[in-house]
Design an enzyme around this catalytic site. Structure first.
Site, PDB file in Angstrom:
ATOM      1  N   ASN A   9       0.878  -1.171   0.000  1.00 14.05           N
ATOM      2  CA  ASN A   9       0.000   0.000   0.000  1.00 14.05           C
ATOM      3  C   ASN A   9       0.913   1.219   0.000  1.00 14.05           C
ATOM      4  O   ASN A   9       1.554   1.523   1.010  1.00 14.05           O
ATOM      5  CB  ASN A   9      -0.922   0.007   1.212  1.00 14.05           C
ATOM      6  N   GLU A  36      -3.905   1.674  -3.001  1.00 14.09           N
ATOM      7  CA  GLU A  36      -4.075   3.082  -2.652  1.00 14.09           C
ATOM      8  C   GLU A  36      -3.144   3.954  -3.506  1.00 14.09           C
ATOM      9  O   GLU A  36      -2.418   4.806  -2.997  1.00 14.09           O
ATOM     10  CB  GLU A  36      -3.859   3.322  -1.156  1.00 14.09           C
ATOM     11  N   TYR A 107      -7.825  -4.175  -2.368  1.00 14.21           N
ATOM     12  CA  TYR A 107      -7.742  -3.143  -1.327  1.00 14.21           C
ATOM     13  C   TYR A 107      -9.084  -3.085  -0.610  1.00 14.21           C
ATOM     14  O   TYR A 107     -10.054  -2.506  -1.095  1.00 14.21           O
ATOM     15  CB  TYR A 107      -7.386  -1.792  -1.948  1.00 14.21           C
ATOM     16  N   ASP A 149      -3.767  -4.962   0.623  1.00 11.31           N
ATOM     17  CA  ASP A 149      -4.064  -4.370   1.918  1.00 11.31           C
ATOM     18  C   ASP A 149      -5.480  -4.808   2.282  1.00 11.31           C
ATOM     19  O   ASP A 149      -6.453  -4.234   1.802  1.00 11.31           O
ATOM     20  CB  ASP A 149      -3.951  -2.843   1.836  1.00 11.31           C
ATOM     21  N   ASN A 151      -6.612  -4.703   5.320  1.00 10.52           N
ATOM     22  CA  ASN A 151      -7.045  -3.810   6.404  1.00 10.52           C
ATOM     23  C   ASN A 151      -7.589  -4.545   7.624  1.00 10.52           C
ATOM     24  O   ASN A 151      -8.404  -4.003   8.365  1.00 10.52           O
ATOM     25  CB  ASN A 151      -8.062  -2.795   5.881  1.00 10.52           C
ATOM     26  N   ASP A 252       2.818   4.528   5.213  1.00 12.04           N
ATOM     27  CA  ASP A 252       2.668   3.958   6.550  1.00 12.04           C
ATOM     28  C   ASP A 252       2.634   2.430   6.511  1.00 12.04           C
ATOM     29  O   ASP A 252       2.648   1.776   7.555  1.00 12.04           O
ATOM     30  CB  ASP A 252       1.437   4.518   7.276  1.00 12.04           C
ATOM     31  N   HIS A 253       2.590   1.868   5.308  1.00 14.57           N
ATOM     32  CA  HIS A 253       2.692   0.418   5.118  1.00 14.57           C
ATOM     33  C   HIS A 253       4.080   0.084   4.567  1.00 14.57           C
ATOM     34  O   HIS A 253       4.759   0.949   3.987  1.00 14.57           O
ATOM     35  CB  HIS A 253       1.659  -0.078   4.102  1.00 14.57           C
TER      36      HIS A 253
END
Length: 262
Positions: A9, A36, A107, A149, A151, A252-253
């Site tokens: 991501n 993303e 995603y 991702d 999540n 952040d991933h």
């Protein structure tokens, strides 16, 4: 033929194109799946990655959010996409790899902050998405790989504190149960955890909100590589590349990788 696949991501492919290029140059996966991307397809910087040998690509995009893309050094075919929940979001694209195996780049919605579908439409959307994923999995017959991702950090050792995150979106029991159902219905194997079993802690995401993400180490494993059918993963090949969280202007991933003998 061994094929190494990475999933990441990237939180804006145009903003982090140089970071992606450096990753491709240093790690050299055969295939890179991004989520993303936050870009219309016609504005993705394909030429930057093509100069590094990644001349094959398939993508779905939107302006400013969502978006998925697959970049490959090997020939791949666009195998379509699914409009999960009928929202028109660019959250899935499939590519046919050499040998015919389908690769799904996914995603899943983050789900917002409140873990209550009655008051949080984003969380309700996430649960609906997972239900659709399970129903889709029921009909799968062919070997496939699914990355992305998702999540959700499903295991107690996929989060920094199981007890403190039980009511936090991404680790709530209802999300974990729905993801497990989708995994079971599709006959998917969690490749990373097959290679690096619990109780070893594994994280692929650390919040931007932490002043020192590395010292706090309050991570979650939100990024996954799954396989089903006769798609043998190379034993022990899965890795989570934690150091990329410390890059300049990072996502952040971080990337997750695994190799398959296709």
């Amino acid at each position: 033929m061994p094929i190494t696949i990475a999933t990441w991501n990237i939180n804006s492919v145009r903003l982090r194109a140089e970071l992606v290029a450096r990753f491709l140059a240093e790690e050299s996966p055969d295939v890179l799946c991004l989520q993303e991307t936050k870009s219309p397809v016609d504005k993705i910087p394909f030429e930057i990655f093509a100069e590094l040998g990644y001349t094959h690509a398939v993508a779905r995009g939107q302006k400013g959010y969502n978006g998925v893309a697959v970049f490959s050094r090997l020939p791949i075919e666009d195998a379509g996409s699914i409009d999960w929940c009928g929202k028109g979001d660019a959250r899935h694209v499939a590519a046919r790899l050499p040998g015919g195996v389908l690769l799904h780049n996914l995603y899943i919605p983050a789900g917002g902050d409140e873990a209550d579908p009655a008051v949080n439409p984003k969380f309700a959307h996430k649960l609906d998405f997972l239900d659709e994923l399970a129903r889709w999995g029921e009909g799968l017959r062919d070997p496939a790989i699914l990355v992305g991702d998702l999540n959700i950090a499903p295991l107690e050792d996929d989060v920094w504190s199981h007890k403190q995150l039980l009511k936090v979106v991404s680790h709530t029991p209802i999300e974990v149960e729905r993801l497990a159902r989708a995994q079971g219905e599709g006959g998917w194997t969690d490749v990373t955890r097959a290679h690096i079993p619990a109780p070893e802690k594994l994280y692929s995401w650390w919040s931007y909100r932490a002043r020192d993400w590395e010292a706090a180490d309050r991570g979650r494993r939100l990024d996954h590589i799954w396989s089903r059918g006769d798609v043998p993963a190379v034993p022990g090949s899965s890795r989570i590349l934690r150091d990329w969280r410390g890059a300049e202007k990072p996502s952040d991933h971080v990337p997750v990788m695994a190799s398959f003998d296709i």
